[in-house]
Design a protein around this motif. Structure first.
Motif, mmCIF file in Angstrom:
data_model
loop_
_atom_site.group_PDB
_atom_site.id
_atom_site.type_symbol
_atom_site.label_atom_id
_atom_site.label_comp_id
_atom_site.label_asym_id
_atom_site.label_seq_id
_atom_site.Cartn_x
_atom_site.Cartn_y
_atom_site.Cartn_z
ATOM 1 N N TYR A 129 2.326 1.882 -3.424
ATOM 2 C CA TYR A 129 1.355 2.498 -4.337
ATOM 3 C C TYR A 129 1.170 3.971 -3.999
ATOM 4 N N VAL B 296 0.842 -1.201 0.000
ATOM 5 C CA VAL B 296 0.000 0.000 0.000
ATOM 6 C C VAL B 296 0.878 1.251 0.000
ATOM 7 N N TRP C 222 -2.820 -4.740 -5.188
ATOM 8 C CA TRP C 222 -1.643 -4.839 -4.329
ATOM 9 C C TRP C 222 -0.724 -5.986 -4.745
#
Length: 287
Positions: free
Chosen positions: A198, A195, A222
């Motif tokens: 990203y 996460v 993910w």
């Protein structure tokens, strides 16, 4: 958890389905005297799936009516959580849910006032209550399972907190998808790192290119970043292993650079059995 408190609340009318749902959730967290309930309004809202305003209004009403009282506060990551107690005397004074007994006279074959005792092949006495009788107290879930569920909630919240805040949407669905992923296959720390990767990669994206959290977890976006996280971790471990091997070689050869090896590194090398205490001493180092 107190099934006695839960049964007491279950047998009383609270005025609406929402009020009954909330008091039953609180009773599920109480001790036998109704005390020790500490859960935030957000937790109540997530588990009951009622609106936040309904939960807040109902708690305020319960406090005003004397059904709940505040007994203290417990520190948490967001500040504090209020500790409540259900006032059992006030609950007992509410209207019962059971239908009143109606006298209809005596019949030739009067009906038994309670379930029969049943029988077995060897004539032993059966159960006093049927499985769905109000007095039946089912075996409660274990504290271990409750603790595991609480840890899962905290882990999911921690992972979602790493997602860009302005793109978090449908928090409940996002948390559910995170929990499902962790239960199925993913280490929580790995998912959190994916996460974060990203978030860093998409920093500065225009609104047309962003992905909201519910869709991001639903589409398992993910996975690509998770593979990179695991590959990076593998490189780090290989580099650490190579470094330890070099330190062990210095000790074996009594290299002058041995003096730069720290006590912590020596302890690690001995624990991994890459060197022995005798070899360390022979290299002029202290164990």
């Amino acid at each position: 958890m107190s099934w006695a408190v839960a049964n007491e609340c279950a047998e009383r009318r609270f005025g609406s389905a929402a009020r009954k749902h909330i008091i039953m959730f609180l009773a599920d967290k109480a001790s036998d005297d109704g005390s020790g309930i500490w859960c935030s309004k957000g937790t109540i809202q997530r588990h009951t799936e009622l609106s936040e305003s309904t939960v807040k209004r109902t708690i305020i009403d319960f406090l005003r009516e004397g059904i709940l009282i505040e007994t203290g506060r417990r520190h948490c990551k967001n500040g504090y959580t209020v500790i409540y107690r259900i006032v059992l005397e006030r609950v007992a004074a509410l209207e019962p849910t059971a239908e009143p007994d109606i006298e209809t006279g005596v019949t030739v074959n009067p009906v038994q006032p309670e379930p029969g005792t049943g029988s077995t092949v060897n004539g032993g006495r059966g159960s006093r209550w049927t499985p769905n009788h109000p007095k039946t107290i089912h075996k409660p879930p274990t504290h271990k399972r409750e603790a595991a569920e609480e840890v899962e909630d905290i882990e999911a919240e921690r992972i979602l907190a790493a997602y860009p805040e302005d793109r978090i949407r449908d928090r409940r669905t996002s948390l559910r998808l995170i929990t499902a992923a962790v239960k199925a296959e993913v280490e929580p720390d790995d998912l959190k790192q994916a996460v974060k990767a990203y978030a860093k990669e998409s920093e500065g994206y225009t609104r047309s290119k962003v992905c909201f959290s519910d869709n991001w977890f639903k589409m398992r976006r993910w996975e690509k970043r998770l593979a990179q996280v695991q590959a990076d971790r593998k490189k780090v471990r290989e580099a650490e292993a190579k470094g330890r091997a070099s330190l062990a070689e210095w000790i074996h050869e009594r290299h002058p650079l041995c003096r730069h090896i720290t006590n912590r590194q020596i302890e690690d090398l001995i624990a991994l059995k890459l060197v022995t205490p005798e070899q360390v001493c022979a290299a002029g180092l202290q164990v």
